[in-house]
Design a protein around this motif. Structure first.
Motif, PDB file in Angstrom:
ATOM      1  N   LEU A 201       0.827  -1.208   0.000  1.00 45.36           N
ATOM      2  CA  LEU A 201       0.000   0.000   0.000  1.00 45.36           C
ATOM      3  C   LEU A 201       0.864   1.262   0.000  1.00 45.36           C
ATOM      4  CD1 LEU A 201      -2.901   1.270   0.401  1.00 45.36           C
ATOM      5  CD2 LEU A 201      -2.283   1.333   2.812  1.00 45.36           C
ATOM      6  N   LEU A 202       1.862   1.291   0.871  1.00 46.14           N
ATOM      7  CA  LEU A 202       2.770   2.436   0.923  1.00 46.14           C
ATOM      8  C   LEU A 202       3.564   2.579  -0.367  1.00 46.14           C
ATOM      9  CD1 LEU A 202       4.084   2.169   4.578  1.00 46.14           C
ATOM     10  CD2 LEU A 202       2.572   3.916   3.648  1.00 46.14           C
ATOM     11  N   ALA A 203       4.007   1.462  -0.928  1.00 45.59           N
ATOM     12  CA  ALA A 203       4.774   1.508  -2.171  1.00 45.59           C
ATOM     13  C   ALA A 203       3.925   2.080  -3.299  1.00 45.59           C
ATOM     14  CB  ALA A 203       5.280   0.111  -2.541  1.00 45.59           C
ATOM     15  N   GLY A 204       2.688   1.631  -3.405  1.00 45.44           N
ATOM     16  CA  GLY A 204       1.802   2.165  -4.449  1.00 45.44           C
ATOM     17  C   GLY A 204       1.541   3.649  -4.280  1.00 45.44           C
ATOM     18  N   ALA A 205       1.324   4.069  -3.027  1.00 45.83           N
ATOM     19  CA  ALA A 205       1.085   5.496  -2.773  1.00 45.83           C
ATOM     20  C   ALA A 205       2.317   6.321  -3.121  1.00 45.83           C
ATOM     21  CB  ALA A 205       0.699   5.697  -1.309  1.00 45.83           C
ATOM     22  N   PHE A 206       3.513   5.856  -2.724  1.00 47.44           N
ATOM     23  CA  PHE A 206       4.736   6.598  -3.029  1.00 47.44           C
ATOM     24  C   PHE A 206       5.023   6.649  -4.525  1.00 47.44           C
ATOM     25  CE2 PHE A 206       6.434   5.788   1.451  1.00 47.44           C
ATOM     26  CZ  PHE A 206       6.074   7.066   1.867  1.00 47.44           C
ATOM     27  N   VAL A 207       4.718   5.584  -5.239  1.00 44.49           N
ATOM     28  CA  VAL A 207       4.924   5.589  -6.691  1.00 44.49           C
ATOM     29  C   VAL A 207       4.005   6.607  -7.347  1.00 44.49           C
ATOM     30  CG1 VAL A 207       4.579   4.226  -8.784  1.00 44.49           C
ATOM     31  CG2 VAL A 207       5.878   3.276  -6.897  1.00 44.49           C
ATOM     32  N   LEU A 208       2.731   6.621  -6.958  1.00 47.62           N
ATOM     33  CA  LEU A 208       1.802   7.608  -7.532  1.00 47.62           C
ATOM     34  C   LEU A 208       2.224   9.040  -7.209  1.00 47.62           C
ATOM     35  CD1 LEU A 208      -1.661   5.923  -6.918  1.00 47.62           C
ATOM     36  CD2 LEU A 208      -0.472   6.236  -9.094  1.00 47.62           C
ATOM     37  N   ILE A 209       2.628   9.263  -5.969  1.00 46.60           N
ATOM     38  CA  ILE A 209       3.058  10.614  -5.585  1.00 46.60           C
ATOM     39  C   ILE A 209       4.304  11.021  -6.358  1.00 46.60           C
ATOM     40  CG2 ILE A 209       4.039  11.944  -3.668  1.00 46.60           C
ATOM     41  CD1 ILE A 209       2.104  10.382  -1.822  1.00 46.60           C
ATOM     42  N   SER A 210       5.272  10.125  -6.483  1.00 42.07           N
ATOM     43  CA  SER A 210       6.505  10.493  -7.181  1.00 42.07           C
ATOM     44  C   SER A 210       6.268  10.700  -8.679  1.00 42.07           C
ATOM     45  CB  SER A 210       7.585   9.441  -6.947  1.00 42.07           C
ATOM     46  OG  SER A 210       7.207   8.220  -7.541  1.00 42.07           O
ATOM     47  N   VAL A 211       5.349   9.948  -9.273  1.00 39.17           N
ATOM     48  CA  VAL A 211       5.028  10.172 -10.697  1.00 39.17           C
ATOM     49  C   VAL A 211       4.346  11.529 -10.862  1.00 39.17           C
ATOM     50  CG1 VAL A 211       3.562   9.380 -12.592  1.00 39.17           C
ATOM     51  CG2 VAL A 211       4.991   7.755 -11.360  1.00 39.17           C
ATOM     52  N   LEU A 212       3.435  11.871  -9.962  1.00 40.80           N
ATOM     53  CA  LEU A 212       2.798  13.198 -10.030  1.00 40.80           C
ATOM     54  C   LEU A 212       3.822  14.316  -9.852  1.00 40.80           C
ATOM     55  CD1 LEU A 212      -0.510  12.628  -8.035  1.00 40.80           C
ATOM     56  CD2 LEU A 212      -0.268  13.074 -10.473  1.00 40.80           C
ATOM     57  N   LEU A 213       4.764  14.123  -8.933  1.00 37.19           N
ATOM     58  CA  LEU A 213       5.814  15.127  -8.746  1.00 37.19           C
ATOM     59  C   LEU A 213       6.722  15.214  -9.966  1.00 37.19           C
ATOM     60  CD1 LEU A 213       6.777  14.463  -5.025  1.00 37.19           C
ATOM     61  CD2 LEU A 213       5.669  16.499  -5.942  1.00 37.19           C
ATOM     62  N   ALA A 214       6.993  14.077 -10.626  1.00 34.01           N
ATOM     63  CA  ALA A 214       7.834  14.086 -11.825  1.00 34.01           C
ATOM     64  C   ALA A 214       7.138  14.807 -12.965  1.00 34.01           C
ATOM     65  CB  ALA A 214       8.175  12.658 -12.236  1.00 34.01           C
ATOM     66  N   VAL A 215       5.837  14.610 -13.103  1.00 32.72           N
ATOM     67  CA  VAL A 215       5.089  15.283 -14.178  1.00 32.72           C
ATOM     68  C   VAL A 215       4.972  16.768 -13.886  1.00 32.72           C
ATOM     69  CG1 VAL A 215       2.790  15.470 -15.215  1.00 32.72           C
ATOM     70  CG2 VAL A 215       3.821  13.228 -14.867  1.00 32.72           C
ATOM     71  N   THR A 216       4.780  17.114 -12.613  1.00 33.10           N
ATOM     72  CA  THR A 216       4.543  18.510 -12.247  1.00 33.10           C
ATOM     73  C   THR A 216       5.831  19.324 -12.151  1.00 33.10           C
ATOM     74  OG1 THR A 216       2.630  17.771 -10.972  1.00 33.10           O
ATOM     75  CG2 THR A 216       3.407  19.999 -10.554  1.00 33.10           C
ATOM     76  N   PHE A 217       6.853  18.799 -11.490  1.00 34.38           N
ATOM     77  CA  PHE A 217       8.024  19.608 -11.192  1.00 34.38           C
ATOM     78  C   PHE A 217       9.270  19.211 -11.972  1.00 34.38           C
ATOM     79  CE2 PHE A 217       5.457  19.938  -7.276  1.00 34.38           C
ATOM     80  CZ  PHE A 217       5.229  21.305  -7.306  1.00 34.38           C
ATOM     81  N   SER A 218       9.771  18.009 -11.758  1.00 31.95           N
ATOM     82  CA  SER A 218      11.044  17.634 -12.355  1.00 31.95           C
ATOM     83  C   SER A 218      11.080  16.123 -12.606  1.00 31.95           C
ATOM     84  CB  SER A 218      12.190  18.021 -11.416  1.00 31.95           C
ATOM     85  OG  SER A 218      13.410  17.487 -11.866  1.00 31.95           O
ATOM     86  N   GLN A 219      11.793  15.727 -13.665  1.00 34.90           N
ATOM     87  CA  GLN A 219      11.945  14.317 -13.990  1.00 34.90           C
ATOM     88  C   GLN A 219      12.795  13.572 -12.957  1.00 34.90           C
ATOM     89  OE1 GLN A 219      10.593  12.633 -16.672  1.00 34.90           O
ATOM     90  NE2 GLN A 219       9.386  14.485 -17.015  1.00 34.90           N
TER      91      GLN A 219
END
Length: 132
Positions: free
Chosen positions: A18-36
């Motif tokens: 559950l934590l891994a899935g949440a962190f992956v989604l958050i990091s993908v959103l951060l990559a799309v929004t801010f930086s690769q």
């Protein structure tokens, strides 16, 4: 369709994915929004998830264990026995007693059968027909 099993509380084996899935989604959103560069965090989470599946622990399990989260949910007797050594000892002793009693009953039954065959009150093939 058969009813799906319901979860019996939160355990480490449920929280890590559950934590891994949440962190992956958050990091993908951060990559799309801010930086690769945030995709490095996604790779780190994936590597930890692979490590957890291969070895059985990862840094998140150490933190969750220290926070007091149980390792497994106690939804079945086997998992309860793994979580509590006293339950495992009790269930093992009970199982051994039952196995000894069954073997004693079978041994006595076999002996009686042999005596009946020797006396001629029962044929030897009756034992095999009784099993069918």
């Amino acid at each position: 369709m058969a009813s799906l099993p319901r979860h019996q509380g939160w355990s480490i084996e449920r929280l890590v994915p559950l934590l891994a899935g949440a962190f992956v989604l958050i990091s993908v959103l951060l990559a799309v929004t801010f930086s690769q560069w945030w995709l490095i965090f996604t790779g780190f989470v994936g590597a930890n998830l692979l490590f957890y599946s291969a070895v059985g622990w990862c840094p998140a399990t150490l933190l969750l264990r220290r926070a007091g989260v149980p390792a497994t949910s106690a939804s079945c007797p086997t998992l309860r026995a793994q979580a509590d050594p006293e339950i495992a000892r009790r269930e093992f002793a009970t199982g051994m007693q039952a196995a000894i009693q069954r073997s004693e009953r079978l041994a006595i039954g076999d002996w009686r059968f042999v005596v009946q065959v020797v006396r001629g009150t029962r044929s030897a093939s009756a034992r095999y027909l009784a099993k069918l």
